[in-house]
Motif scaffolding. Structure first.
Motif, short mmCIF file in Angstrom:
data_model
loop_
_atom_site.label_atom_id
_atom_site.label_comp_id
_atom_site.label_asym_id
_atom_site.label_seq_id
_atom_site.Cartn_x
_atom_site.Cartn_y
_atom_site.Cartn_z
N ARG A 1 43.80 35.05 44.61
CA ARG A 1 43.27 33.94 45.41
C ARG A 1 42.28 34.45 46.46
O ARG A 1 41.23 33.84 46.71
CB ARG A 1 44.41 33.18 46.09
CG ARG A 1 45.20 32.29 45.15
CD ARG A 1 45.98 31.22 45.91
NE ARG A 1 46.95 31.78 46.84
CZ ARG A 1 48.20 32.10 46.53
NH1 ARG A 1 48.63 31.92 45.28
NH2 ARG A 1 49.02 32.59 47.44
N ILE A 2 42.61 35.59 47.07
CA ILE A 2 41.68 36.17 48.06
C ILE A 2 40.38 36.59 47.38
O ILE A 2 39.28 36.35 47.90
CB ILE A 2 42.35 37.36 48.77
CG1 ILE A 2 43.56 36.90 49.58
CG2 ILE A 2 41.34 38.08 49.67
CD1 ILE A 2 44.43 38.03 50.09
N ILE A 3 40.49 37.23 46.24
CA ILE A 3 39.31 37.68 45.49
C ILE A 3 38.40 36.49 45.18
O ILE A 3 37.16 36.55 45.36
CB ILE A 3 39.74 38.41 44.20
CG1 ILE A 3 40.39 39.75 44.55
CG2 ILE A 3 38.54 38.63 43.27
CD1 ILE A 3 41.08 40.43 43.37
N GLU A 4 38.98 35.41 44.71
CA GLU A 4 38.18 34.22 44.35
C GLU A 4 37.61 33.55 45.59
O GLU A 4 36.45 33.13 45.61
CB GLU A 4 39.04 33.27 43.54
CG GLU A 4 39.35 33.83 42.14
CD GLU A 4 40.41 33.03 41.41
OE1 GLU A 4 41.10 32.18 42.06
OE2 GLU A 4 40.58 33.25 40.19
N ARG A 5 38.41 33.44 46.63
CA ARG A 5 37.94 32.80 47.87
C ARG A 5 36.78 33.58 48.48
O ARG A 5 35.81 32.99 48.97
CB ARG A 5 39.10 32.71 48.86
CG ARG A 5 38.70 32.16 50.23
CD ARG A 5 39.90 32.06 51.15
NE ARG A 5 39.51 31.63 52.49
CZ ARG A 5 40.37 31.40 53.48
NH1 ARG A 5 41.67 31.53 53.27
NH2 ARG A 5 39.93 31.02 54.66
N GLU A 6 36.88 34.91 48.46
CA GLU A 6 35.86 35.74 49.10
C GLU A 6 34.74 36.16 48.15
O GLU A 6 33.84 36.89 48.54
CB GLU A 6 36.51 37.00 49.69
CG GLU A 6 37.44 36.72 50.87
CD GLU A 6 36.68 36.39 52.15
OE1 GLU A 6 35.42 36.45 52.14
OE2 GLU A 6 37.33 36.08 53.16
N ILE B 1 34.66 38.25 45.60
CA ILE B 1 34.65 39.72 45.59
C ILE B 1 34.00 40.25 44.31
O ILE B 1 34.28 39.78 43.21
CB ILE B 1 36.08 40.26 45.73
CG1 ILE B 1 36.68 39.85 47.08
CG2 ILE B 1 36.12 41.77 45.54
CD1 ILE B 1 35.92 40.35 48.29
N ASP B 2 33.15 41.26 44.48
CA ASP B 2 32.52 41.94 43.34
C ASP B 2 33.37 43.10 42.82
O ASP B 2 33.42 43.34 41.61
CB ASP B 2 31.14 42.47 43.74
CG ASP B 2 30.20 41.37 44.17
OD1 ASP B 2 29.99 40.43 43.38
OD2 ASP B 2 29.67 41.44 45.30
N LEU B 3 34.00 43.84 43.73
CA LEU B 3 34.73 45.05 43.36
C LEU B 3 35.96 45.18 44.23
O LEU B 3 35.90 44.98 45.45
CB LEU B 3 33.84 46.29 43.54
CG LEU B 3 34.51 47.66 43.37
CD1 LEU B 3 34.90 47.90 41.92
CD2 LEU B 3 33.59 48.78 43.87
N VAL B 4 37.09 45.53 43.60
CA VAL B 4 38.32 45.82 44.34
C VAL B 4 38.56 47.32 44.31
O VAL B 4 38.59 47.93 43.23
CB VAL B 4 39.53 45.09 43.72
CG1 VAL B 4 40.81 45.46 44.49
CG2 VAL B 4 39.32 43.58 43.74
N HIS B 5 38.74 47.91 45.49
CA HIS B 5 39.09 49.33 45.57
C HIS B 5 40.48 49.47 46.15
O HIS B 5 40.70 49.22 47.34
CB HIS B 5 38.10 50.10 46.45
CG HIS B 5 38.55 51.51 46.70
ND1 HIS B 5 38.67 52.44 45.69
CD2 HIS B 5 38.96 52.15 47.84
CE1 HIS B 5 39.12 53.59 46.20
NE2 HIS B 5 39.31 53.43 47.50
N PRO B 6 41.46 49.91 45.34
CA PRO B 6 42.80 50.18 45.88
C PRO B 6 42.88 51.60 46.41
O PRO B 6 42.55 52.55 45.72
CB PRO B 6 43.70 50.00 44.65
CG PRO B 6 42.84 50.42 43.50
CD PRO B 6 41.41 50.09 43.88
#
Length: 355
Positions: free
Chosen positions: A65-70, A72-77
């Motif tokens: 949900r955060i990824i879609e709301r913001e 986001i292009d790339l997630v870095h864990p």
């Protein structure tokens, strides 16, 4: 503007990854998530969210949900547990991720399994034995002691930051240390291994790979440990003083190690090595999918691997950079609690401190 989500954003390693991106030639919109609201409040990000632990069944839906709301292009864990989680759920993440294979992550996150895979491939590693019960600790200690001049290294198979690590001189000490962690911290005997104690210099090799090809890498030597004097072992995994080194043997052994756990390396691989009594660098562990805490050291020195990582993940080109030794030898990175790190070119430290 590229929009990057960083997990574990309240931690030091994520903060230094973000610091590297702030050094880049282009701006980024960075979203930070963390389980700790106090640490997250200090993150240098444009937007922040407190999230459940990745072991919580709600974590994936909250993160998505955060990824879609913001957007986001790339997630870095950055934390290891989230590296493993995102790799296992990569098909469900509505943004790009740039992580090694799940099989490589599983091997590397079990330090004994990794040790055995590397040994089978001919990579120098410390002699090691896995513990299955407290009753066998003394026998295992005697088995390892013959390789390490009396000292044996006790360590947890899982975890970061030298978790549950201690040099011991007797089987009784080893058993007592493991028993403490079993009785007080909820671990089990099979969570431990005994390893040959390596007395020499310690190195950290940070590397970036793309579809099986080494993009670039750099090694540093740990000279002093951050709060090492407070640790029972006398050291931690994070340096207070580090120095860049050009060592062909370190580069070759670390490269061989990465290829041993993953024939087609893709993403970030950080390799820890320490010299044995003969001066040969031995691989003690490999951290896949995330950067060392001091990733901004090399970025400040002229090789911004986190920035190259982001561009490669998004299908963009990066500057031409050599596979090994992209920055000068003899650069010092000096860190401490409550002060910004500083980069120094090699100096005579005795003369530098004379007023």
């Amino acid at each position: 503007m590229k929009r990057i989500l960083v997990t574990g954003a309240g931690g030091a390693a994520a903060a230094n990854f973000i610091d590297s991106l702030r050094m880049a030639e282009e701006p980024f919109y960075i979203v930070g998530v963390d389980i700790n609201p106090y640490h997250l409040a200090c993150a240098e990000v444009e937007s922040r969210y407190v999230v459940p632990r990745c072991t919580d069944p709600a974590y994936l839906s909250v993160l998505c949900r955060i990824i879609e709301r913001e957007q986001i292009d790339l997630v870095h864990p950055q934390p290891d547990v989230e590296v493993a989680f995102l790799a296992a759920h990569r098909e469900q993440i509505p943004a790009r991720i740039f992580l090694p294979s799940m099989s490589a992550i599983r091997i590397c996150h079990d330090k004994f399994w990794c040790n055995q895979v590397l040994a089978a491939a001919g990579v120098p590693v410390p002699k090691s034995v896995r513990i299955t019960s407290l009753a066998e600790v003394s026998r295992a200690f005697e088995q390892i002691r013959s390789h390490s001049e009396g000292l044996v290294w006790v360590r947890a198979i899982h975890g970061a930051g030298s978790r549950a690590a201690l040099p011991v001189r007797s089987g009784r000490q080893a058993e007592g240390w493991i028993r403490y962690w079993v009785e007080m911290k909820g671990l089990r005997p099979e969570h431990f291994m005994l390893s040959e104690f390596l007395p020499g210099r310690e190195f950290a090799f940070q590397s970036l790979w793309y579809q099986g090809q080494l993009v670039t890498s750099m090694a540093r030597e740990r000279l002093e440990y951050l709060m090492g004097h407070l640790m029972p072992s006398g050291q931690s995994s994070s340096p207070a003083v580090a120095r860049t080194v050009h060592r062909a043997d370190v580069n070759e052994i670390a490269t061989q190690a990465v290829k041993a756990v993953d024939p087609e390396p893709h993403g970030v691989y950080c390799v820890d090595l320490k010299e044995n009594v003969a001066g040969c660098p031995c691989v003690t562990e490999i951290n896949p999918g995330r950067f060392f805490t001091t990733s901004n050291f090399f970025s400040a020195a002229g090789c911004n691997m986190p920035y190259y990582y982001v561009r490669l993940a998004l299908g963009e080109s990066i500057p031409e950079v050599p596979p090994y030794n992209p920055v000068a030898e003899g650069l010092y990175w000096i860190r401490g609690v409550d002060r910004r790190p500083r980069l120094f070119h090699e100096v005579n430290w005795q003369e530098a401190c004379v007023s």
